[in-house]
Design a protein around this motif. Structure first.
Motif, PDB file in Angstrom:
ATOM      1  N   UNK A 156       0.833  -1.196   0.000  1.00 28.56           N
ATOM      2  CA  UNK A 156       0.000   0.000   0.000  1.00 28.56           C
ATOM      3  C   UNK A 156       0.867   1.245   0.000  1.00 28.56           C
ATOM      4  N   UNK A 157       0.217   2.360  -0.347  1.00 29.40           N
ATOM      5  CA  UNK A 157       0.927   3.624  -0.461  1.00 29.40           C
ATOM      6  C   UNK A 157       1.378   4.193   0.890  1.00 29.40           C
ATOM      7  N   UNK A 158       0.561   4.085   1.928  1.00 22.66           N
ATOM      8  CA  UNK A 158       1.017   4.628   3.229  1.00 22.66           C
ATOM      9  C   UNK A 158       2.294   4.002   3.747  1.00 22.66           C
ATOM     10  N   UNK A 159       2.469   2.739   3.498  1.00 19.11           N
ATOM     11  CA  UNK A 159       3.713   2.103   3.944  1.00 19.11           C
ATOM     12  C   UNK A 159       4.914   2.766   3.285  1.00 19.11           C
ATOM     13  N   UNK A 160       4.713   3.161   2.028  1.00 18.80           N
ATOM     14  CA  UNK A 160       5.813   3.777   1.298  1.00 18.80           C
ATOM     15  C   UNK A 160       6.145   5.127   1.898  1.00 18.80           C
ATOM     16  N   UNK A 161       5.101   5.897   2.299  1.00 15.11           N
ATOM     17  CA  UNK A 161       5.337   7.232   2.815  1.00 15.11           C
ATOM     18  C   UNK A 161       6.107   7.213   4.116  1.00 15.11           C
ATOM     19  N   UNK A 162       5.784   6.262   4.934  1.00 14.35           N
ATOM     20  CA  UNK A 162       6.460   6.212   6.237  1.00 14.35           C
ATOM     21  C   UNK A 162       7.921   5.837   6.133  1.00 14.35           C
ATOM     22  N   UNK A 163       8.261   5.096   5.073  1.00  8.51           N
ATOM     23  CA  UNK A 163       9.644   4.653   4.934  1.00  8.51           C
ATOM     24  C   UNK A 163      10.513   5.687   4.239  1.00  8.51           C
ATOM     25  N   UNK A 164       9.924   6.491   3.364  1.00  6.36           N
ATOM     26  CA  UNK A 164      10.713   7.408   2.551  1.00  6.36           C
ATOM     27  C   UNK A 164      10.736   8.822   3.083  1.00  6.36           C
ATOM     28  N   UNK A 165      10.394   9.018   4.398  1.00  3.34           N
ATOM     29  CA  UNK A 165      10.455  10.353   4.989  1.00  3.34           C
ATOM     30  C   UNK A 165      11.800  10.668   5.590  1.00  3.34           C
ATOM     31  N   UNK A 184      -2.532  19.681 -10.743  1.00  2.00           N
ATOM     32  CA  UNK A 184      -2.381  18.990 -12.025  1.00  2.00           C
ATOM     33  C   UNK A 184      -3.426  17.948 -12.233  1.00  2.00           C
ATOM     34  N   UNK A 185      -3.056  16.979 -13.060  1.00  3.50           N
ATOM     35  CA  UNK A 185      -4.010  15.933 -13.448  1.00  3.50           C
ATOM     36  C   UNK A 185      -3.604  14.651 -12.791  1.00  3.50           C
ATOM     37  N   UNK A 186      -4.376  13.615 -13.047  1.00  6.09           N
ATOM     38  CA  UNK A 186      -4.127  12.304 -12.429  1.00  6.09           C
ATOM     39  C   UNK A 186      -2.912  11.644 -13.034  1.00  6.09           C
ATOM     40  N   UNK A 187      -2.210  10.843 -12.317  1.00  5.97           N
ATOM     41  CA  UNK A 187      -1.036  10.125 -12.803  1.00  5.97           C
ATOM     42  C   UNK A 187      -1.116   8.673 -12.493  1.00  5.97           C
ATOM     43  N   UNK A 188       0.030   7.950 -12.787  1.00  4.71           N
ATOM     44  CA  UNK A 188       0.094   6.506 -12.547  1.00  4.71           C
ATOM     45  C   UNK A 188       0.055   6.228 -11.058  1.00  4.71           C
ATOM     46  N   UNK A 189      -0.600   5.183 -10.721  1.00  4.25           N
ATOM     47  CA  UNK A 189      -0.677   4.816  -9.320  1.00  4.25           C
ATOM     48  C   UNK A 189       0.571   4.089  -8.858  1.00  4.25           C
TER      49      UNK A 189
END
Length: 825
Positions: free
Chosen positions: A667-676, A770-775
């Motif tokens: 999931x995306x939240x896991x990524x945010x917590x690791x890359x801060x 902006x507009x939507x991008x790749x997930x």
């Protein structure tokens, strides 16, 4: 054509007859004949050869006219400036010709460029410069007293070297009491002088008698010679010796050795005893004959006593006197014929010779004029002249004894630069005698051969990044000509290569043909190029040829690989997301790189240099694909950092490194917590803060200004509405262009979308308009540690209706307000 001149020779009143005969021959242009008196002083004029032959004096000078003689002595010289023939040395006719008449000598006048040959014959006219002379000053005779009247006594004749009227014309005998003189001319030449007894002698009265014999010539002035004759009177002797033959004829070969018997004369005397003994002696002959022959006194045998030469004299006449002891004698006439032998080798004399001939000379060009002579006679003196048959020359007979060597075909100096011609002359004697003469003829060059390159096309390889002045190779062209015609110079033909003059790329040495690079070559800009080189000789006119040169630039490994994906920028990084459910061989991403080099220098290989977990990922050696090599587990760290090195196959090899960030998460939240936790550069943050503060100040100023304007407008409209409300005019609603009221909910012309990412640290917040991008792609901004997943969202920012001016200005300020609020606070 014939002409006769009579000229006074230096006032001496002597006539000079010149007979000139001109006739056309193949190489003998003309012939002239002159007559001069002998014993002329040096410098005396023989004749004007220029006038007589119709030549210009300038032609004599330019053609280097000269006289060529056969013998070693030259009696006449040529004055080219005046065109006259003059006497070079005193001419003695008697020395030159002897008794031969007429007496003449010949020579040739040669004129060059072109070669012209004139034969000149000069006849020498005799003058009475010699007196008659007898062999002896005194002659002694013994005559018996009873000699009968009519008895003959032969006497030796006198000799006069002069000829014709200047020769001996008469003999006189003094006194003539008892004898008279009879002179007879013989058929074979010579004179027989006999003293004939007229009156009987008486010894008792007069025992001796003395007579004088005088020989006189017919010249002017007259000249004479004398001899005294002493006669002794003897007692009676009855019989006179009588020759067996009145005339003896004999033959002897020339060059016969001394002692060779020619013939034998005999005489008979009927007396007995001493008066019957006959002795023999040679009398009444020329001086030369006495040196060549001798007679045996007792036997009458005639032998050779000197060297006989047919070429000097062909016949000799001897008077052999047969005498007894009583004073009587008889004369036997002996004629000796000399038989010619082939003892003279033919002689070859170059009358004119040009040792150099141009190779473009047409056939028939004269090379040499030769004179061939053989002093032998008949077949022994007939000669045949020839040259080698394997040469482009031939020999032609132009006049008796003269031959001309001419070209028979065109010459080519490049094939044969010179010829050694052997002239062979043979007579027809037995055995034949031969002589040879060698002449060397050089063929002078004409510029008829163009330079020739070793190859018509050259191809050379030059490594790129060469230094300016780099030696490429040497062109070589050869020219078969000689001298200046073979001196080759090299030139570049001007042309443009990729917009640049060829002379700015390469240079060629005009003398040596060495090609150098003017500048450094870059394979990535130009892989090959062609140009032409001209080789030109120094002839007139010059000849040239062209060779094509191709220079192939050889690639060097001077460019490292370039990574196209993932993109490495200073502002953001790309992180690839791998679900924890990925199987073995899951394709995470692919490293894409190129190398602008070529060949093996562009062959790329990919290697995993460093990795957070080497047991989890691998890189395809050839394709750069990053795949999992085992099942992903929950224990694997979310943040994976891979360092991939891309290496080419050059020598030495070059490489590039790319860092690939991989997020192992579902999931995306896991990524945010690791890359801060990514740290940012302090200088970058300071710059960002400065720009944010500056933007805040500008936005605040504009916001306040807009508020003031809006309030002012509202007040103005409120006052206008008050006025309108008190009026009776209908109210028409106003809608600005491109705006419409939709159910009275608002008049914004667009829908504004905002993506907002908030973190606990307001300085690291991020927002995007902006507009939507790749997930699956995460954009990491260096100014924040937060990661914003590109999700398309639509939010209504301003829903309240307002005046047209509000709807046009407010969205812009609202955007900046939110940007500042979320990103800075």
């Amino acid at each position: 054509m014939a002409r006769i001149w009579i000229t006074d020779l230096r006032g001496r009143g002597q006539a000079l007859f010149v007979i000139l005969c001109l006739f056309k021959l193949s190489s003998i242009t003309g012939q002239a004949r002159y007559s001069i008196l002998e014993e002329q002083a040096e410098g005396s004029i023989v004749g004007n050869i220029a006038i007589d032959l119709g030549l210009d004096v300038a032609r004599l000078i330019s053609g280097k006219a000269r006289i060529i003689t056969k013998g070693s002595r030259q009696y006449v010289d040529l004055n080219r400036d005046k065109g006259t023939l003059v006497i070079k040395e005193r001419i003695d006719r008697e020395e030159l010709c002897g008794k031969t008449t007429p007496c003449s000598f010949s020579f040739e006048v040669i004129i060059e460029n072109p070669i012209q040959l004139y034969r000149v014959t000069v006849e020498v006219i005799d003058v009475n410069d010699n007196s008659p002379s007898f062999p002896k000053d005194e002659i002694s005779l013994k005559i018996v007293e009873n000699a009968a009247a009519g008895t003959r006594f032969s006497l030796e004749s006198a000799d006069d070297p002069d000829v014709g009227i200047n020769d001996i014309q008469k003999y006189i005998l003094k006194p003539s009491d008892h004898f008279k003189l009879e002179v007879q001319s013989r058929t074979h030449g010579g004179t027989l002088i006999e003293m004939v007894l007229q009156n009987p002698l008486d010894r008792e009265k007069e025992e001796t008698h003395t007579l004088v014999l005088i020989a006189s010539d017919g010249g002017e002035p007259h000249r004479s010679g004398t001899v005294r004759i002493h006669i002794t009177v003897l007692d009676a002797n009855d019989n006179v010796p009588v020759c067996s033959q009145p005339v003896y004829k004999a033959e002897v070969k020339e060059n016969s050795p001394e002692g060779t018997v020619v013939t034998t004369v005999s005489a008979n005397d009927a007396d007995k005893g001493v008066n019957g003994d006959v002795t023999y002696s040679i009398a009444h002959i020329a001086r030369e004959a006495k040196q060549l022959f001798e007679v045996n006194v007792k036997t009458g045998e005639i032998k050779v006593s000197g060297k006989l030469d047919f070429e000097k004299s062909k016949t000799y006449q001897l008077n052999v006197k047969a005498s007894d002891h009583g004073g009587y004698s008889d004369t036997c006439n002996v004629i000796i014929q000399i038989i010619d032998e082939n003892d003279n080798v033919p002689t070859i004399q170059l009358m004119s010779f040009s040792n150099s001939i141009s190779e473009d000379s047409p056939p028939g060009t004269t090379i040499a004029v030769i004179n061939v002579d053989d002093e032998d006679s008949d077949g022994n003196g007939v000669v045949k002249c020839s040259i080698s048959s394997d040469m482009p020359f031939k020999i032609e007979s132009s006049l008796t004894g003269y031959y001309t060597i001419v070209t028979e075909d065109f010459l080519d100096r490049e094939s044969i630069p010179e010829y050694n011609i052997t002239i062979t002359v043979s007579d027809q004697g037995s055995p034949p005698l031969t002589s040879r003469k060698h002449i060397n003829v050089k063929v002078s060059d004409v510029n008829d051969s163009s330079p020739k390159f070793d190859q018509s096309e050259y191809s050379k390889t030059v490594p790129e990044n060469n230094s300016p002045g780099f030696y490429v190779f040497t062109l070589s062209a050869s020219d078969a000509d000689w001298g200046q015609n073979a001196r080759v110079s090299y030139f570049l033909e001007e042309k443009e290569i990729n917009g640049a003059a060829v002379s700015s790329i390469v240079s060629v040495n005009s003398e040596s043909g060495v090609i150098h690079a003017v500048r450094s070559f870059d394979y990535e800009q130009i892989k090959w190029f062609e140009f032409n080189v001209t080789a030109r000789d120094a002839g007139s006119p010059p000849l040239s040829s062209v060779a094509a040169v191709r220079i192939i630039v050889q690639d060097k490994n001077d460019n490292p690989p370039q990574v196209l994906y993932p993109v490495q920028t200073g502002g953001s990084m790309v992180a690839e997301m791998v679900p924890r459910s990925a199987d073995v061989g899951y394709l995470v991403t692919k490293v894409v790189a190129v190398d602008v080099d070529s060949g093996q220098n562009a062959w790329l290989s990919y290697k995993l240099q460093k990795a957070t977990d080497r047991a989890l990922f691998e890189v395809g050696l050839q394709n750069g694909e990053i795949r999992t090599i085992r099942q992903v587990t929950d224990k694997d760290a979310v943040k994976q950092r891979l360092t991939v090195i891309v290496e080419d196959n050059g020598q030495p090899s070059r490489s590039a490194t790319v860092i690939v960030n991989v997020a192992v998460a579902d999931s995306f939240p896991e990524v945010l917590s690791e890359f801060t936790d990514f740290t940012q550069d302090k200088e970058y943050n300071d710059n960002l803060t400065f720009y944010l503060v500056l933007a805040l100040a500008i936005v605040s100023f504009l916001f306040i200004t807009c508020l003031v304007v809006i309030i002012s407008v509202k007040i103005y409209r409120w006052r206008q509405s008050r006025v309108l409300c008190h009026s009776n005019l209908p109210v028409i609603p106003y809608y600005p262009p491109r705006y419409s009221d939709t159910l009275g909910t608002g008049t914004l012309q667009h829908v504004y979308n905002y993506e907002v990412c908030r973190t606990t640290d307001s300085r690291k917040s991020d927002c995007k308009f902006g507009i939507a991008g790749s997930q699956n792609v995460l954009i990491m901004d260096p100014s924040s540690t937060g990661t914003m997943q590109r999700i398309q969202s639509e939010k209504s920012i301003l829903d309240e209706p307002d005046s047209p001016l509000e709807f046009e200005i407010l969205p812009f300020f609202v955007y900046f307000y939110y940007y500042y609020h979320y990103c800075y606070h």
